[in-house]
Motif scaffolding. Sequence first.
Motif, PDB file in Angstrom:
ATOM      1  N   LEU A   1       0.830  -1.206   0.000  1.00  0.00           N
ATOM      2  CA  LEU A   1       0.000   0.000   0.000  1.00  0.00           C
ATOM      3  C   LEU A   1       0.860   1.249   0.000  1.00  0.00           C
ATOM      4  O   LEU A   1       0.632   2.191  -0.775  1.00  0.00           O
ATOM      5  CB  LEU A   1      -0.930  -0.021   1.217  1.00  0.00           C
ATOM      6  CG  LEU A   1      -1.776   1.244   1.441  1.00  0.00           C
ATOM      7  CD1 LEU A   1      -2.693   1.489   0.245  1.00  0.00           C
ATOM      8  CD2 LEU A   1      -2.590   1.121   2.721  1.00  0.00           C
ATOM      9  N   LEU A   2       1.879   1.270   0.870  1.00  0.00           N
ATOM     10  CA  LEU A   2       2.737   2.441   0.956  1.00  0.00           C
ATOM     11  C   LEU A   2       3.519   2.644  -0.338  1.00  0.00           C
ATOM     12  O   LEU A   2       3.647   3.783  -0.826  1.00  0.00           O
ATOM     13  CB  LEU A   2       3.695   2.280   2.139  1.00  0.00           C
ATOM     14  CG  LEU A   2       4.638   3.466   2.411  1.00  0.00           C
ATOM     15  CD1 LEU A   2       3.826   4.727   2.719  1.00  0.00           C
ATOM     16  CD2 LEU A   2       5.583   3.149   3.569  1.00  0.00           C
TER      17      LEU A   2
ATOM     18  N   THR B   1       2.610   6.532  -6.902  1.00  0.00           N
ATOM     19  CA  THR B   1       1.594   7.358  -7.561  1.00  0.00           C
ATOM     20  C   THR B   1       1.782   8.827  -7.234  1.00  0.00           C
ATOM     21  O   THR B   1       1.666   9.707  -8.109  1.00  0.00           O
ATOM     22  CB  THR B   1       0.192   6.903  -7.137  1.00  0.00           C
ATOM     23  OG1 THR B   1       0.033   5.519  -7.443  1.00  0.00           O
ATOM     24  CG2 THR B   1      -0.886   7.704  -7.852  1.00  0.00           C
ATOM     25  N   LEU B   2       2.084   9.121  -5.976  1.00  0.00           N
ATOM     26  CA  LEU B   2       2.282  10.509  -5.572  1.00  0.00           C
ATOM     27  C   LEU B   2       3.495  11.108  -6.269  1.00  0.00           C
ATOM     28  O   LEU B   2       3.453  12.240  -6.770  1.00  0.00           O
ATOM     29  CB  LEU B   2       2.442  10.577  -4.052  1.00  0.00           C
ATOM     30  CG  LEU B   2       2.618  11.978  -3.454  1.00  0.00           C
ATOM     31  CD1 LEU B   2       1.404  12.850  -3.770  1.00  0.00           C
ATOM     32  CD2 LEU B   2       2.833  11.894  -1.940  1.00  0.00           C
TER      33      LEU B   2
ATOM     34  N   LEU C   1       3.439  14.166  -8.960  1.00  0.00           N
ATOM     35  CA  LEU C   1       4.180  15.403  -8.739  1.00  0.00           C
ATOM     36  C   LEU C   1       5.178  15.680  -9.855  1.00  0.00           C
ATOM     37  O   LEU C   1       5.499  16.840 -10.134  1.00  0.00           O
ATOM     38  CB  LEU C   1       4.899  15.337  -7.390  1.00  0.00           C
ATOM     39  CG  LEU C   1       3.980  15.312  -6.157  1.00  0.00           C
ATOM     40  CD1 LEU C   1       4.806  15.162  -4.889  1.00  0.00           C
ATOM     41  CD2 LEU C   1       3.127  16.580  -6.086  1.00  0.00           C
ATOM     42  N   LEU C   2       5.670  14.610 -10.487  1.00  0.00           N
ATOM     43  CA  LEU C   2       6.631  14.799 -11.570  1.00  0.00           C
ATOM     44  C   LEU C   2       5.967  15.164 -12.893  1.00  0.00           C
ATOM     45  O   LEU C   2       6.643  15.659 -13.802  1.00  0.00           O
ATOM     46  CB  LEU C   2       7.463  13.524 -11.750  1.00  0.00           C
ATOM     47  CG  LEU C   2       8.429  13.195 -10.604  1.00  0.00           C
ATOM     48  CD1 LEU C   2       9.123  11.866 -10.876  1.00  0.00           C
ATOM     49  CD2 LEU C   2       9.459  14.308 -10.421  1.00  0.00           C
ATOM     50  N   GLN C   3       4.664  14.890 -13.025  1.00  0.00           N
ATOM     51  CA  GLN C   3       3.966  15.203 -14.272  1.00  0.00           C
ATOM     52  C   GLN C   3       3.842  16.715 -14.452  1.00  0.00           C
ATOM     53  O   GLN C   3       3.623  17.451 -13.493  1.00  0.00           O
ATOM     54  CB  GLN C   3       2.565  14.583 -14.273  1.00  0.00           C
ATOM     55  CG  GLN C   3       2.558  13.080 -14.453  1.00  0.00           C
ATOM     56  CD  GLN C   3       3.037  12.695 -15.842  1.00  0.00           C
ATOM     57  OE1 GLN C   3       2.634  13.278 -16.846  1.00  0.00           O
ATOM     58  NE2 GLN C   3       3.926  11.713 -15.883  1.00  0.00           N
TER      59      GLN C   3
ATOM     60  N   ASN D   1      -5.530  11.142  -7.509  1.00  0.00           N
ATOM     61  CA  ASN D   1      -4.623  10.037  -7.826  1.00  0.00           C
ATOM     62  C   ASN D   1      -4.178   9.305  -6.568  1.00  0.00           C
ATOM     63  O   ASN D   1      -4.026   8.075  -6.561  1.00  0.00           O
ATOM     64  CB  ASN D   1      -3.406  10.562  -8.585  1.00  0.00           C
ATOM     65  CG  ASN D   1      -3.774  11.095  -9.958  1.00  0.00           C
ATOM     66  OD1 ASN D   1      -4.834  10.779 -10.485  1.00  0.00           O
ATOM     67  ND2 ASN D   1      -2.897  11.910 -10.537  1.00  0.00           N
ATOM     68  N   THR D   2      -3.967  10.065  -5.480  1.00  0.00           N
ATOM     69  CA  THR D   2      -3.552   9.434  -4.217  1.00  0.00           C
ATOM     70  C   THR D   2      -4.659   8.548  -3.668  1.00  0.00           C
ATOM     71  O   THR D   2      -4.405   7.425  -3.191  1.00  0.00           O
ATOM     72  CB  THR D   2      -3.178  10.515  -3.195  1.00  0.00           C
ATOM     73  OG1 THR D   2      -2.135  11.346  -3.744  1.00  0.00           O
ATOM     74  CG2 THR D   2      -2.674   9.889  -1.902  1.00  0.00           C
TER      75      THR D   2
END
Length: 466
Positions: free
Chosen positions: A21-22, A28-29, A33-35, A399-400
Amino acid sequence: MNAHQFLQILRARKKIILSILLATVLLTLGFSLLQPKTYKATASVLLNYKGVDPLTGLTMPGQLLPGYMATQIDIISSKNVAGRVVDTLHLAGSPAVLQQFQAATEGRGNVRDWLADLLLKKLEIVPSRESSVVEISFKGADPGFAAAVVNAFADQYQKVTVQLKTDPAKKASAYFNEQTKQLRDNLEAAQARLSKYQQEKGIVSLDNNRVDVELARLNDLSAQLVAAQAQAIEGNSRERAARGGASPDVTNNMMVQNLRVSLASAEAKLADTSSRYGRNHPQYQAARSEVDKLRSELNSAMSTVSSSVGGNAAVLRQREAELRAALAEQKAKVLELNRTRDELGPLLKELDSAQRAYDAASQRFSQTRIEAQSEQSDVSVLNPAVAPTEPSGPRVLLNTLVAFLIGTVLGVGVAFLLELFNRPVRSASDMKDVLGIPVLGTIEWQRAPGPSRLRALAPRRLQRLN
């Protein structure tokens, strides 16, 4: 598997579940953030088209016509509109764009079509369910460019709808123009043939009343001829009677009657004189001369009356002949008019047909020419796009949350997969399921204080299960 066993599996595999999960949430986070940030510009267009129902003939809003909205969406998302947008924004002439095109396609294809496909991939069209409004959206890294693209799509969509209406009208106008010229030539040729025939036949007027007038004159001459024939017959009879001396015309003539009275009186006087005097007596001679004179005047008067009756009969016969000749001439004239009218009928029909065809084509030419010159569109820009101030993506929070759900499901799935390949015994129910025999009791262990782990394990309680 019951709920207790499910919870025991989750408790035993919680490290694996939490790790997955982590990891999913962090990946995803980090990816979100990089997008790069994307901006969404939206413009609203109003469709004012009102069509006609082919069954009822009633005017209906465009969105109620089958396939209308789908057709408009296809027009907006067409390569034609996208290519016009590329030309309007002058995208194909940018050196950076040409370099990207070479790198992406290795020079194959057309840069205009390549750019049009890229724009269409980022274009979103959403029609309204309850109205005639369509929203056009575009996503891009530059908010100003996104707004410019959307406004260009709305503007070019308007122009394409006008072109789709005017192009068929222009073709129809050109067709009817050629048809009008040809039909004008046919009309002039038909008019020339009719004029030539009129000149050859000496026809001044094309009015059908002339035939009616000539027919009325023919009927009148026929009636006059019948009357003249009756009068001529009567005149001939009176002439024959006058020649025989028993004509009422002679007998009833006033002069003849007066002369006969005078003659009778003179003859009576002569008879009286002859009884009293001799033939050589002057009075007898005078009376005799008076009788001879009156008899001569009577014969002359009767001859004059008879001649008058004969002359009247001759006049009646001449009038009959003249009327007969006039009737024959009028009959020939009417027959000639009928023949001329029969020959003139096809020419008149040909002229009328050519005139009606020319008028219809001329009317359609005028109508299509007006439609071809019309620049009125059924599409209006309700809300033009403006450069957005807030990015529409990436949506980090959404997304998160999605990653949290996916990570949870993935972790639980991995835990159950591990349990499937290596299932330990954690409870009396597990022992019963594995060995298939009843469990007599359970021993609960607890960690006792002390340095050694072996000494720390000591039975805490013995529980009988049966």
